[in-house]
Structure formats: structure tokens, C-alpha cells
Design an enzyme around this catalytic site. Structure first.
Site, PDB file in Angstrom:
ATOM      1  N   HIS A 162      -3.863 -10.159 -18.561  1.00  0.00           N
ATOM      2  CA  HIS A 162      -3.761  -9.187 -17.469  1.00  0.00           C
ATOM      3  C   HIS A 162      -4.215  -9.776 -16.133  1.00  0.00           C
ATOM      4  CE1 HIS A 162      -4.727  -5.023 -15.721  1.00  0.00           C
ATOM      5  NE2 HIS A 162      -3.468  -4.944 -16.086  1.00  0.00           N
ATOM      6  N   LYS A 177      -4.394 -11.806 -12.565  1.00  0.00           N
ATOM      7  CA  LYS A 177      -3.534 -12.088 -11.416  1.00  0.00           C
ATOM      8  C   LYS A 177      -4.237 -13.164 -10.598  1.00  0.00           C
ATOM      9  CE  LYS A 177      -2.653  -7.576 -12.504  1.00  0.00           C
ATOM     10  NZ  LYS A 177      -3.480  -6.735 -13.367  1.00  0.00           N
ATOM     11  N   ASP A 211      -4.041 -25.730  -3.872  1.00  0.00           N
ATOM     12  CA  ASP A 211      -4.762 -26.981  -3.594  1.00  0.00           C
ATOM     13  C   ASP A 211      -6.250 -26.920  -3.944  1.00  0.00           C
ATOM     14  OD1 ASP A 211      -2.355 -27.906  -2.658  1.00  0.00           O
ATOM     15  OD2 ASP A 211      -2.856 -27.697  -0.540  1.00  0.00           O
ATOM     16  N   HIS A 222      -4.096   1.864  -7.648  1.00  0.00           N
ATOM     17  CA  HIS A 222      -4.100   0.897  -8.744  1.00  0.00           C
ATOM     18  C   HIS A 222      -5.273  -0.068  -8.640  1.00  0.00           C
ATOM     19  CE1 HIS A 222      -2.383  -2.537 -11.186  1.00  0.00           C
ATOM     20  NE2 HIS A 222      -2.122  -1.507 -11.970  1.00  0.00           N
ATOM     21  N   LYS A 274      -8.933  -1.885  -8.839  1.00  0.00           N
ATOM     22  CA  LYS A 274     -10.004  -1.949  -9.820  1.00  0.00           C
ATOM     23  C   LYS A 274     -11.258  -2.436  -9.076  1.00  0.00           C
ATOM     24  CE  LYS A 274      -5.990  -3.006 -12.217  1.00  0.00           C
ATOM     25  NZ  LYS A 274      -5.590  -1.673 -12.588  1.00  0.00           N
ATOM     26  N   ASP A 287     -24.781   0.075  -4.042  1.00  0.00           N
ATOM     27  CA  ASP A 287     -25.979  -0.087  -3.207  1.00  0.00           C
ATOM     28  C   ASP A 287     -25.817  -1.012  -2.003  1.00  0.00           C
ATOM     29  OD1 ASP A 287     -27.168   1.605  -4.985  1.00  0.00           O
ATOM     30  OD2 ASP A 287     -28.463   0.106  -5.912  1.00  0.00           O
TER      31      ASP A 287
END
Length: 468
Positions: free
Chosen positions: A209, A211, A216, A385, A387, A392
């Protein structure tokens, strides 16, 4: 006679599974649930267990020796980094579970939504001199895919090595024609755990999952955004897709690249020559951060433990943006304990998800949240979408992992944990602005009096929470 033999064989298989469950240290409640399924659902119970029930932290998808070989590129140590006492506990936990230390020569740019994210990605890809490593769960044909192919063609012509890794299930719609065009222009392509009948039961439930883009070994990208035109055009039913991504320039990119190299090796069985790679550091000390990988082959659920630790150590607030909050017992307990202790715990999510069954399952936990003082905000404009977890004004988590069993136990995921007050403040301001546009659920009694049919559907959906 035949029936007796079949029943005997099935009982033996069931007993073998019971022994396996006991040896692998599975919770008693989970063991009993699988026993019930195996002995009450002929054939189907065993198939469900083989597909969904095996403990991958005991029986690895990939050999740990191979994992170690693939991760040789990761540094064994790092310079001592000055970090606050507040953050020291979580940073030590992450290092001990993932071997990724805190790095502080990093420059970070927060990217919101598809247009800004892909403009930054394309601009950075154009600057590549040595290599481009690109890895996505969802890689779809369309405008974005064509733009990437156009850039890859130019870069390969400039002797830049381009490697593309995609998940076999998440990118199932990626056409053979497009893949052939990638290979024709000398892009190296690999598929992670392709759908194959012989390995169907052992691999279908365990997806990559992540991404990741690395250019470089200097600049990297990670977050929630996939290569899909819905980030440009929106969705006919859900509207505009909102998401959060992170551009990283600095020494943390070496660890992001190490994840790609590991996954590339596992998918293609090809080693990447890293002898020419150097660790890039920004001239001045910048943002402190850690890359946190997690997957079913690791000994510990590193991202779950990081989420758990952040919430348990919170003093003032925990703000969460996540489309799929289907918490296991530990995550639910940590959220409720924080809220009951006086910490301001808020969940921001879309008013609906892209899957109706998941939507009902997500809503099945709302009553538990409200009873313990957790505030729930439903965003009406498009689909969130992201996450993200904020705590704090000191810690921000941006990555790929949802707050559900699939992300925390079964998928290969990657989060960036950032210890940067300025970035935390920027993300906090955005969060509160989004909350002001959302519908707030805070009346426990009113929500409890919702129609009984809703409660029934939610309860049925909740039974499937371990596999969603």
C-alpha cells in the site's frame, strides 16, 4: 464410507489449524472465532482461515534473510540528533521496531490535494540526473500516467535509470499496453505479489500500500495520494478527492529509498547497485523526522505501535484525519483512554466513503467514540483520503496507513513521523479550518437514538472489521 472419510480428513485439518493457532500465540478470542468458522462452515471455514487467518509475523511471506539482504542499503547508525524528551520515547520505539533513526537535515514541504502534489512531483522528476524510483499501490491509466510516461521517456534518453513498482491488486486496471510502452522505452517494471492462482491463498490478502517516489536519493515523496485521475477530476459520486502528501529533501530520503530497494528486490529478485548513492543532507539542520515502514513480514507492527504511543503520550490533543477508522481493540482503547483523560481527541473523516460496506463499518464505532468524549467531524465536501495524525504541536504523522486492521497488520505501509513545531502548527490550522466546515457529532444520546435498522446494519458490518 466416503462421507466418513471426508469428515475425518476435515477434522484432522481443523486440528492442525488449531495447533497452528496455539503455537503462533494468537489471542484466545481469535482462536475460538476461527474454530467456530472451521467447524461450522464446511470447506469454507478452512479456506477463509488460509486466506485471512494466518499469522504472517510467524509465517513470513518473504524470508527474513532475503529481507535483510534487500535492506543492506539502510544505514546501520546515524549521528546523534537533538530531540525533545517528549519525542524521545516515540523516536526510540520507532528505531527499535524499524531500525530507522531520527534524521534532522531535512527540508519538508506539505502538499495538499492532487494538483499541487503532482505539479511538485513532475517538476522534481524533470531534475533527475541518476535515478527515479516510483512505487504505488494504485497506478491507473489516464492523464497522470501519460505525463509520467512522457517524463520517463525523456529521462531514460538522458541515461537516468527509471524503476516502476506497482501492486498486483491495487493496480489491476493498469493496461498491458501501458506497461508495454514503459518497457519499450527501457523503464524497469516490477509487480508486487501479482494475482496468480497457485499463490492466491497466500498472497491475496497482503498488499503493498506504499506510495513512494525517490529522485537521485535526494528528494522523496510519500503520503496518501495514488496515481489516479480522480485527484484531478474528482469522482462522480464522491466529488473532489482531498489528500495529503509530503515532499522530503534531505537525509531521510535515504531511508525512503531503502524501502523501495527492499520492495523492488522482493518483487523482482533483482538487486539495486547502491554503490554510487550518497546521503544528501541540507546545508542547515532542518526538520527532524523518521520514516516508519510496516508490513506482515516484520516482527513488530511498527506503525500501529507508533500510533498507539502517540495517543498514549498525548497531553493536550490528538487530531486524526483518516477515511477508514476501523480500530482494533488496542487502538480503540488508546483513543478512548486519551479522551477520558481530558485530551482533546478529534476524528475528521468524510461524510461517506468510497465503499458502502466500509462506510457502515466505520460508523459502527461512532457510539463508542461519543460515549468516551471523542469528537467526530464529518466533512461534506468530497472525499478525505488523508492519513494524518497530529499531537500536541510536536508530532505529525503523514503516510499511507489507515487506522484499520488491513493497514496495521496485513499491508506493507510507510509513514513519515515529523518532529517539527512549524509544520505541526500549519497542519493543525488546516485541520481546524476543515473542522469548521464539517458536521460535528458530539451528542451521545442523540446518536444513540438513531434508527434501529441503522444499528443492525452497522452491527453486521462490524463483524467484518477484521478483514476490511
Amino acid at each position: 464410507m466416503v462421507v466418513t472419510i471426508l469428515i475425518t480428513v476435515y477434522m484432522v485439518i481443523g486440528l492442525v489449524i488449531v495447533v497452528s493457532l496455539l503455537l503462533n500465540g494468537v489471542r484466545p478470542s481469535k482462536t475460538l472465532a476461527w474454530l467456530l468458522a472451521i467447524f461450522t462452515i464446511p470447506v469454507g471455514g478452512v479456506l477463509l482461515y488460509l486466506l485471512l487467518g494466518r499469522n504472517r509475523r510467524k509465517s513470513k511471506l518473504f524470508s527474513q534473510n532475503n529481507h535483510a539482504e534487500a535492506r543492506k542499503h539502510l544505514q546501520e547508525g546515524t549521528d546523534k540528533v537533538n530531540i525533545s524528551e517528549y519525542n524521545r520515547k516515540i523516536s526510540k520505539l520507532i528505531y527499535r521496531t524499524s531500525k530507522c533513526p531520527v534524521t534532522d537535515h531535512n527540508e519538508l514541504t506539505l502538499l495538499k490535494d492532487g494538483k499541487n502534489t503532482f505539479e511538485s512531483i513532475f517538476e522534481t522528476l524533470e531534475s533527475a540526473k541518476e535515478h527515479i524510483h516510483l512505487q504505488y499501490y494504485i497506478y491507473e491509466d489516464g492523464i497522470l500516467a501519460e505525463k509520467l510516461l512522457e517524463i520517463f521517456e525523456r529521462k531514460v534518453a538522458e541515461n537516468v535509470t527509471v524503476r516502476v513498482l506497482y501492486d498486483g491488486i491495487g493496480s489491476y486496471s493498469l493496461s498491458k499496453q501501458y506497461l508495454n510502452r514503459l518497457r519499450k522505452c527501457k523503464v524497469e517494471v516490477a509487480q508486487f505479489l501479482p494475482f496468480r492462482f497457485g499463490k492466491f491463498l497466500s498472497s491475496l490478502n497482503y498488499r503493498n500500500h506504499r506510495k513512494i517516489i525517490v529522485i537521485d536519493n535526494k528528494v522523496g515523496f510519500t503520503g496518501g495520494i495514488n496515481i489516479s485521475d480522480k485527484y484531478l477530476k474528482g469522482d462522480p459520486q464522491l466529488g473532489k478527492w482531498h489528500d495529503t502528501h509530503l515532499r522530503i529533501e534531505g537525509e531521510a530520503v535515504d531511508y525512503l529509498n531503502g524501502l523501495f530497494i527492499s520492495d523492488w528486490y522482493l518483487a523482482s529478485n533483482k538487486k539495486v547497485d547502491t554503490s554510487s548513492y550518497t546521503i544528501h543532507k541540507t546545508k542547515k539542520k532542518g526538520s527532524s523526522m523518521q520514516i516508519v515502514p510496516s508490513g506482515p513480514d516484520d516482527d513488530f507492527a511498527a506503525i500501529e505501535q507508533a500510533y498507539f504511543s502517540i495517543m498514549n503520550n498525548a497531553e493536550n490533543y490528538v487530531y486524526i484525519i483518516n477515511p477508514y477508522v476501523i480500530p482494533n481493540h488496542a487502538i480503540l482503547q488508546s483513543m478512548q483512554t486519551a479522551a477520558l483523560s481530558g485530551v482533546d481527541v478529534r476524528l475528521l473523516m468524510s461524510s461517506t466513503t468510497d465503499m458502502k460496506l466500509v462506510d457502515w463499518c466505520v460508523r459502527s464505532y461512532f457510539e463508542s467514540y461519543l460515549k468516551s468524549g471523542i469528537k467526530v467531524y464529518l466533512h461534506p465536501d468530497g472525499f478525505l483520503h488523508s492519513k494524518v495524525m497530529l499531537c500536541d504541536d510536536k508530532i505529525a504523522s503523514i503516510g499511507t496507513a489507515n487506522l484499520d486492521n488491513r493497514s496495521l497488520q496485513q499491508n506493507y505501509e510507510a509513514n513519515a513521523i515529523v518532529y517539527d513545531a512549524a509544520l505541526c502548527q500549519q497542519m493543525k490550522d488546516d485541520f481546524l479550518k476543515d473542522c469548521s466546515k464539517s458536521i460535528m457529532l458530539d451528542d451521545y444520546q442523540a446518536f444513540r437514538n438513531r434508527p434501529w435498522i441503522n444499528k443492525l446494519i452497522e452491527g453486521m458490518a462490524k463483524l467484518l472489521s477484521p478483514i476490511l
